[in-house]
Design an enzyme around this catalytic site. Sequence first.
Site, PDB file in Angstrom:
ATOM      1  N   GLY A   1       0.835  -1.196   0.000  1.00 36.68           N
ATOM      2  CA  GLY A   1       0.000   0.000   0.000  1.00 36.68           C
ATOM      3  C   GLY A   1       0.868   1.244   0.000  1.00 36.68           C
TER       4      GLY A   1
ATOM      5  CD  GLN B   1       3.424   5.868   2.432  1.00 39.31           C
ATOM      6  OE1 GLN B   1       2.427   5.356   1.965  1.00 39.31           O
ATOM      7  NE2 GLN B   1       4.376   5.155   3.022  1.00 39.31           N
TER       8      GLN B   1
ATOM      9  CB  CYS C   1       5.001   2.188   7.322  1.00 35.23           C
ATOM     10  SG  CYS C   1       4.540   3.656   6.396  1.00 35.23           S
ATOM     11  CG  LEU C   2       6.496   0.886   1.328  1.00 35.20           C
ATOM     12  CD1 LEU C   2       5.941   1.159  -0.055  1.00 35.20           C
ATOM     13  CD2 LEU C   2       7.596  -0.163   1.273  1.00 35.20           C
TER      14      LEU C   2
ATOM     15  CG  HIS D   1      -0.764   1.358   7.431  1.00 33.71           C
ATOM     16  ND1 HIS D   1       0.191   0.943   8.328  1.00 33.71           N
ATOM     17  CD2 HIS D   1      -0.097   2.120   6.512  1.00 33.71           C
ATOM     18  CE1 HIS D   1       1.381   1.436   7.971  1.00 33.71           C
ATOM     19  NE2 HIS D   1       1.221   2.144   6.859  1.00 33.71           N
ATOM     20  CD  GLU D   2      -1.182   2.389   2.744  1.00 33.87           C
ATOM     21  OE1 GLU D   2      -0.716   3.524   2.531  1.00 33.87           O
ATOM     22  OE2 GLU D   2      -0.474   1.420   3.066  1.00 33.87           O
TER      23      GLU D   2
ATOM     24  CG  HIS E   1       0.352   6.943   5.228  1.00 36.63           C
ATOM     25  ND1 HIS E   1       1.534   7.337   5.812  1.00 36.63           N
ATOM     26  CD2 HIS E   1       0.455   5.604   5.048  1.00 36.63           C
ATOM     27  CE1 HIS E   1       2.311   6.271   5.979  1.00 36.63           C
ATOM     28  NE2 HIS E   1       1.677   5.208   5.530  1.00 36.63           N
TER      29      HIS E   1
HETATM   30 NI    NI Z   1       2.468   3.275   5.569  1.00 36.75          NI
END
Ligand code: NI
Length: 172
Positions: A46, A51, A94-95, A136-137, A140
């Site tokens: 995701g 991000q 998370c990225l 989660h997304e 963000h």
């Molecule tokens: Ni994330």
Amino acid sequence: MAVKRIITEPNKILRQISKPVEEVGMYEQSLMNDMLDTMYDANGIGLAAIQIGIPKRIIVMDISWNKGEKKPMFFVNPVIKKNNKQKSIYEEGCLSVPNQFAEIERPSKCEVDYLNYKGKKKTLKAEGLLATCIQHEMDHLEGILFIDYLSKLKKSMIIKKLLKNRPDRIVV
Ligand code: NI
């Protein structure tokens, strides 16, 4: 289509609140293509636009591509309509918080209204990994990271590690 650089914590950009998209047009679609490329390239499931530094309420996800077939999902202006009281716990990463993981508790099911890649109104009924991932997304979009749910001590330990491991750190 292009792979973009993913912003990592700590960075104020990640704390911005993303703005709603007025219309899904060519710009937004090419942004979604870039986001998907970036996500696959980074082995993620995701990614939110913020991000890669773009404060728009856009998310791409594909929770099963690492098991074979690619099934990308696109969410523009997602809104949680319902979520249930029952919680489930997943180990999240998370990225934007590379190589750090923690168990996070979230509602186990949710219903989300959104616009798809073509700008059509849709509703997703999610449970399991899909429910956790979309929540989660969506965090963000509000400038929230999963580490914000941890104790102050755990969070600051993770941030210290991230600063130490920054690939672009220069010591002179
Ligand atoms: Ni994330």
